[in-house]
Design a protein around this motif. Structure first.
Motif, PDB file in Angstrom:
ATOM      1  N   UNK A 293     -11.249 -12.501  11.979  1.00  0.00           N
ATOM      2  CA  UNK A 293      -9.910 -13.046  12.201  1.00  0.00           C
ATOM      3  C   UNK A 293      -9.847 -14.509  11.762  1.00  0.00           C
ATOM      4  N   UNK A 294     -10.832 -15.281  12.150  1.00  0.00           N
ATOM      5  CA  UNK A 294     -10.815 -16.703  11.794  1.00  0.00           C
ATOM      6  C   UNK A 294     -10.899 -16.899  10.280  1.00  0.00           C
ATOM      7  N   UNK A 295     -11.732 -16.112   9.664  1.00  0.00           N
ATOM      8  CA  UNK A 295     -11.893 -16.269   8.210  1.00  0.00           C
ATOM      9  C   UNK A 295     -10.638 -15.840   7.457  1.00  0.00           C
ATOM     10  N   UNK A 296     -10.078 -14.723   7.888  1.00  0.00           N
ATOM     11  CA  UNK A 296      -8.881 -14.240   7.196  1.00  0.00           C
ATOM     12  C   UNK A 296      -7.700 -15.190   7.385  1.00  0.00           C
ATOM     13  N   UNK A 297      -7.636 -15.813   8.540  1.00  0.00           N
ATOM     14  CA  UNK A 297      -6.513 -16.716   8.795  1.00  0.00           C
ATOM     15  C   UNK A 297      -6.707 -18.090   8.163  1.00  0.00           C
ATOM     16  N   UNK A 298      -7.930 -18.418   7.832  1.00  0.00           N
ATOM     17  CA  UNK A 298      -8.177 -19.805   7.421  1.00  0.00           C
ATOM     18  C   UNK A 298      -7.286 -20.324   6.293  1.00  0.00           C
ATOM     19  N   UNK A 299      -7.080 -19.583   5.216  1.00  0.00           N
ATOM     20  CA  UNK A 299      -6.207 -20.126   4.165  1.00  0.00           C
ATOM     21  C   UNK A 299      -4.791 -20.420   4.647  1.00  0.00           C
ATOM     22  N   UNK A 300      -4.337 -19.667   5.619  1.00  0.00           N
ATOM     23  CA  UNK A 300      -2.975 -19.841   6.111  1.00  0.00           C
ATOM     24  C   UNK A 300      -2.898 -20.968   7.138  1.00  0.00           C
ATOM     25  N   UNK A 301      -3.827 -20.934   8.082  1.00  0.00           N
ATOM     26  CA  UNK A 301      -3.825 -21.920   9.171  1.00  0.00           C
ATOM     27  C   UNK A 301      -5.181 -22.607   9.204  1.00  0.00           C
ATOM     28  N   UNK A 302      -5.418 -23.511   8.252  1.00  0.00           N
ATOM     29  CA  UNK A 302      -6.768 -24.049   8.108  1.00  0.00           C
ATOM     30  C   UNK A 302      -7.240 -24.887   9.298  1.00  0.00           C
ATOM     31  N   UNK A 303      -6.311 -25.604   9.932  1.00  0.00           N
ATOM     32  CA  UNK A 303      -6.749 -26.542  10.971  1.00  0.00           C
ATOM     33  C   UNK A 303      -7.253 -25.838  12.229  1.00  0.00           C
ATOM     34  N   UNK A 304      -6.396 -24.984  12.803  1.00  0.00           N
ATOM     35  CA  UNK A 304      -6.791 -24.381  14.078  1.00  0.00           C
ATOM     36  C   UNK A 304      -7.989 -23.456  13.891  1.00  0.00           C
ATOM     37  N   UNK A 305      -8.058 -22.788  12.758  1.00  0.00           N
ATOM     38  CA  UNK A 305      -9.196 -21.894  12.547  1.00  0.00           C
ATOM     39  C   UNK A 305     -10.492 -22.697  12.391  1.00  0.00           C
ATOM     40  N   UNK A 306     -10.389 -23.832  11.704  1.00  0.00           N
ATOM     41  CA  UNK A 306     -11.578 -24.672  11.529  1.00  0.00           C
ATOM     42  C   UNK A 306     -12.033 -25.213  12.879  1.00  0.00           C
ATOM     43  N   UNK A 307     -11.075 -25.603  13.692  1.00  0.00           N
ATOM     44  CA  UNK A 307     -11.373 -26.156  15.008  1.00  0.00           C
ATOM     45  C   UNK A 307     -12.090 -25.112  15.872  1.00  0.00           C
ATOM     46  N   UNK A 308     -11.524 -23.911  15.906  1.00  0.00           N
ATOM     47  CA  UNK A 308     -12.129 -22.856  16.728  1.00  0.00           C
ATOM     48  C   UNK A 308     -13.510 -22.497  16.190  1.00  0.00           C
ATOM     49  N   UNK A 309     -13.581 -22.367  14.891  1.00  0.00           N
ATOM     50  CA  UNK A 309     -14.859 -21.979  14.280  1.00  0.00           C
ATOM     51  C   UNK A 309     -15.942 -23.010  14.590  1.00  0.00           C
ATOM     52  N   UNK A 310     -15.557 -24.271  14.493  1.00  0.00           N
ATOM     53  CA  UNK A 310     -16.510 -25.343  14.781  1.00  0.00           C
ATOM     54  C   UNK A 310     -16.940 -25.327  16.236  1.00  0.00           C
ATOM     55  N   UNK A 311     -15.977 -25.169  17.141  1.00  0.00           N
ATOM     56  CA  UNK A 311     -16.283 -25.183  18.569  1.00  0.00           C
ATOM     57  C   UNK A 311     -17.081 -23.948  18.981  1.00  0.00           C
ATOM     58  N   UNK A 312     -16.805 -22.824  18.325  1.00  0.00           N
ATOM     59  CA  UNK A 312     -17.413 -21.573  18.753  1.00  0.00           C
ATOM     60  C   UNK A 312     -18.825 -21.388  18.212  1.00  0.00           C
TER      61      UNK A 312
END
Length: 868
Positions: free
Chosen positions: A677-696
């Motif tokens: 989910x995070x990877x697929x969404x990244x191009x669309x919503x780069x900030x929140x996905x990067x934040x979650x990915x980094x924190x997780x």
RNA sequence: GCACGCUUAGCUCAGUUGGCUAGAGCGCCUCGCCUACACCGAGGAUGUCGGGGGUUCAAGUCCCUCAGCGUGCACCA
């Protein structure tokens, strides 16, 4: 752990930091990426005189989605940023500014000082705008950023002029051109807008020489009559047959002018007789050339009547018009005045009325003998060298090139590169010298008194070369690596300005089209479909929206439900909706990582880790989603890709899987699905996905350069998907009944079922409790499950009967339809096997359902008889 | 005038190669327990897919035609 993750994601707290992280990683620069596959998108350089508006934001979002997608696919991605000096527009903006702030005009400063000030102004605005562009999250390589006036970019553009001149594609001549009296410059055809306006049609009597007769001409611009040099009629027009060749006395000027015949005259319009003013009308100019008529300039560059206009000299055009009509009325020469809609020409930049004037300008011959820009462009489009999104823009472009006229490239403004042409004081302007550098002396007379042509280039002459000049044509490494570029994204409104020029100039210089894919965005309109504009005050400020809702939410709202090339509406509620979705995603993360200490995002999963039906279903759906999203992105269908992802994330993962996960935790599966989910969404919503990915992630990783997921076909399991859908259907039916009898969610209903599967899930999601004893009450049934809900005392038998009857009728209808279809020999012969099988399967399904419904219906009767 | 586009739920819009009982968001109605989320959850109502014709086993989707709206280009002096 719950306390550590806040309930909502506050975008403005993190976004700048995340952008900095990306930037410092160096991955915006393709030099850091090792790959043979290259992807380049030259960003349309915004005009360096303002600020970021929604049009930019929308384009950047599209470009960044594709850019990030390709970067995650491991390609060497270059999003090339820049700024445009924007000739006339910047000059208009700056002139207005100095007038307001200092009460001065450009003439008070003088050319050199004015140029220097406006240059500094543009550089200043560029810096400001760059900061704004970063806010939207665009992953552009700022280390490469260029300005159209950067020496290395500019010299490339000037060389094109030199080459064209050598190839006989440039000429200087006195021709009729569009003149903007306010901007005090010539304009090309595309820089003139046509606006339908209420106007008047004046019928004027022109007396024939040595006669009492008149010929009546109709005109919308009586003031131009001062410069008339003929009256024209159609040669086929019987009414005027005998008058052709006769002489007319031009009123007010008392000049003798001939009556001529020309087939371009429309017999139906006005009286069929037309006054010809070669100096002030494009068609008249052409006719004047063909009939060798005199050109008398009666209007000057300030839109005032010249000396040749007689006693009206010095009057403004509008003023002169009134006076002339009055004079003519007094002379009894006005036959009548009619209301008439006219197509007023106005300046695209400042909206001033355009005056057609004869003027000495530089032109590009678009259909020259040695090289035809027009024909080569048409050929390239016909040969499908560019793929258009949407496809029908190919036709529009073709049509545009087909009607192309010579291009006036000289402007009488001060801001912009000067034409590289030099005049020797002695040898005159006819013997001009073309040279980028100032020549030391005149090649003819060796004289050294040389002056440069004061005119500057049409801004599109330089920006039209942008794709290869920024890449360092012909020797630059970027040019070798990335040209022709993969992708171009632009607003549909600049098709004729920019797109056309890039295609023709690139073909001429490099022999190749500048880009392989051309994607058009529509205009962003307000909630009522109105164009956004400063004067209307209905604009939405992208930066304000980013501050309030986050860049991800703005990006999503800009692409949702859009189609390439079509306009779209944007308003705050729409952005709010996507802010809510961002929060949803955040809470998926929040729940997941609060529910388990050991949860980890995992890239791969083995079949044995997928245990329950729900696991099989969500893993299958995730892989199906990867497949579909990737396909949509390959097809450049961003909006559909987004739809698919929303459905999966919200309606499947959040609404169902997480609820079930509360009962049967499987962290491997959850970690796997979240990773996707995070990877697929990244191009669309780069900030929140990067934040979650980094924190997780426990390891230091950056989502931006993680690998785009590949669908694992082994994990797609249609059978489990179907089975899970049946389960969902049962639960929805239970909820449905609860809702229709207003059973409070807090009330747990007793239920009974034989052969019960997924008991816990049905109990939790349907708010029921299964008991061993057989129950009386309303029955619901799915594929191979029948549930009795113990609410007999609540049931309204008549109401239920109606519901069942409706459902039964519906099923019977479907069965009947399918029957005819399956009985149709042609269908069986021509339809693909898949479709036939599908229909057969459906038939079985409908029939089973019908049988069950009928059974339940009769049970309902029993319920009624028992009087419960 | 020529060209292009649009017409699908009250509103704004999606609808992939023609093929699952036409979808979403907003709005509206009913109800809200369970510590991921009220920036939320459950359920519901609303459609002759602009009209007509055709192609096809099958049309919201392809073709023709008409109507309304919009845009671009040309231009009428």
């Amino acid at each position: 752990m719950t306390q550590e993750i806040p309930k909502t994601y506050e975008a403005n707290k993190y976004e700048d930091g995340i952008y900095k992280l990306w930037e410092e990683s160096g991955f915006f620069n393709p030099d850091r990426i090792k790959s043979k596959k290259k992807y380049c998108n030259i960003l349309p350089p915004p005009n360096a005189n303002g600020e970021l508006h929604l049009g930019h934001a929308s384009g950047y979002t599209v470009m960044d989605i594709f850019g990030r997608y390709h970067r995650m696919k491991g390609e060497k991605v270059l999003l090339y940023p820049g700024k445009d000096h924007a000739g006339i527009q910047s000059q208009v903006v700056y002139e207005r500014k100095i007038k307001e702030e200092r009460g001065i005009s450009r003439y008070d400063l003088g050319r050199e000082k004015f140029y220097k000030e406006i240059y500094d102004f543009c550089i200043d605005r560029s810096n400001y705008m760059r900061a704004q562009e970063k806010k939207i999250g665009i992953s552009a390589d700022w280390s490469r950023e260029k300005f159209t006036l950067d020496p290395e970019v500019l010299s490339g553009a000037l060389e094109t002029f030199v080459k064209m001149e050598k190839d006989g594609m440039i000429y200087r001549g006195e021709r009729i051109i569009n003149w903007c009296p306010r901007c005090a410059t010539a304009l090309s055809d595309v820089e003139v807008l046509h606006k339908k306006t209420a106007g008047k049609l004046y019928y004027i009597k022109y007396p024939l020489k040595d006669s009492k007769q008149f010929i009546i001409v109709a005109t919308t611009r009586p003031e131009t009559m001062l410069g008339d040099t003929a009256v024209a009629v159609n040669p086929k027009d019987k009414r005027f047959e005998k008058l052709v060749g006769k002489i007319v006395i031009l009123p007010l000027q008392n000049r003798e002018i001939p009556i001529i015949a020309d087939r371009r005259m429309e017999m139906e319009f006005g009286t069929g007789a037309v006054k010809i003013t070669p100096a002030h009308d494009p068609l008249d100019w052409q006719i004047g050339k063909d009939h060798k008529l005199q050109e008398i300039q009666v209007i000057n560059e300030k839109a005032e009547i010249t000396k040749l206009g007689g006693r009206h000299v010095g009057q403004k055009v509008e003023e002169a018009r009134e006076n002339i009509v009055r004079d003519l009325t007094e002379l009894g020469l006005i036959e009548k005045i009619e209301e008439n809609e006219i197509n007023k020409s106005i300046c695209e930049r400042c909206k001033e009325t355009i005056e057609p004037l004869i003027s000495k300008q530089w032109f590009v011959d678009v259909d020259a003998k040695k090289y035809s820009l027009k024909k080569e462009s048409l050929k390239a489009i016909k040969n499908k060298q560019i793929k258009f999104f949407p496809n029908n823009f190919e036709k529009i472009m073709t049509q545009w090139f087909s009607g192309l006229h010579d291009w006036c490239i000289s402007r009488q403004i001060w801001w912009g590169p000067q034409i590289p042409v030099w005049y020797c004081e002695k040898c005159g302007e006819e013997n001009y010298i073309v040279s980028i550098e100032k020549p030391t002396n005149c090649p003819k007379c060796k004289g050294t008194k040389l002056t440069q042509d004061p005119d500057t280039f049409d801004t599109w002459f330089s920006s039209g070369q942008w794709p290869y000049t920024v890449l360092g044509y012909p020797k630059g490494q970027d040019y070798k690596d990335f040209y022709p570029t993969e992708m171009m994204v632009m607003g549909r409104d600049i098709l004729s300005f920019w797109c056309s020029k890039m295609i023709m100039l690139s073909l001429y210089r490099t022999g190749k089209v500048p880009f392989k894919n051309l994607f058009f965005t529509g205009l962003i309109r307000d909630k009522d479909g109105q164009k956004m504009s400063k004067s209307k005050g209905n604009g939405v400020d992208p930066l304000e929206m980013i501050e309030k809702y986050g860049a991800d939410a703005l990006r999503m709202s800009l692409i949702t439900d859009t189609t390439p090339g079509l306009d779209t509406r944007l308003y705050e509620e729409k952005i709010e909706k996507y802010r809510n979705f961002v929060t949803k995603l955040w809470n998926i993360y929040r729940y997941s990582f609060s529910s388990s200490e050991n949860l980890e995002l995992v890239e791969k999963i083995s079949k044995k880790d997928v245990r329950s039906l729900a696991d099989q279903w969500i893993v299958s759906r995730a892989n199906q989603t990867i497949l579909e999203t990737s396909k949509m992105l390959e097809n450049k269908n961003i909006a559909l890709a987004e739809n698919i992802l929303i459905k999966f994330t919200w309606d499947e993962l959040a609404a169902w899987y997480l609820e079930i996960h509360k009962l049967e935790k499987n962290d491997k599966v959850l970690g796997y699905v979240l990773d996707k989910v995070l990877k697929l969404w990244h191009p669309f919503m780069p900030f929140v996905t990067e934040k979650i990915y980094g924190d997780a992630n426990k390891k230091v990783k950056m989502l931006m350069v993680e690998k785009w997921p590949v669908s694992d076909k082994k994990l797609i399991d249609k059978k489990s998907e179907k089975e899970f859908r049946d389960l969902q259907e049962m639960i929805v039916k239970i909820r449905n009944i609860r809702s229709s009898y207003r059973i409070a969610p807090s009330e747990i209903i007793e239920a009974y079922a034989k052969k019960l599967k997924n008991q816990e899930i049905i109990e939790k999601l349907g708010r029921v409790k299964f008991v061993d004893a057989k129950k009386q009450g309303i029955e619901i049934s799915g594929k191979d499950l029948k549930i009795v809900l113990d609410i007999a005392e609540l049931i309204d038998v008549e109401k239920e009967k109606k519901n069942f009857a409706k459902e039964i009728a519906n099923l019977e209808n479907l069965i009947a339809k399918n029957n005819t279809l399956l009985a149709n020999k042609n269908f069986l012969a021509s339809a693909p096997k898949e479709i036939i099988d599908n229909n057969k399967a459906k038939m079985i399904e409908y029939k089973t359902k019908l049988k069950k419904q009928k059974e339940l219906f009769s049970n309902l009767n029993n319920l009624g008889k028992q009087g419960v």
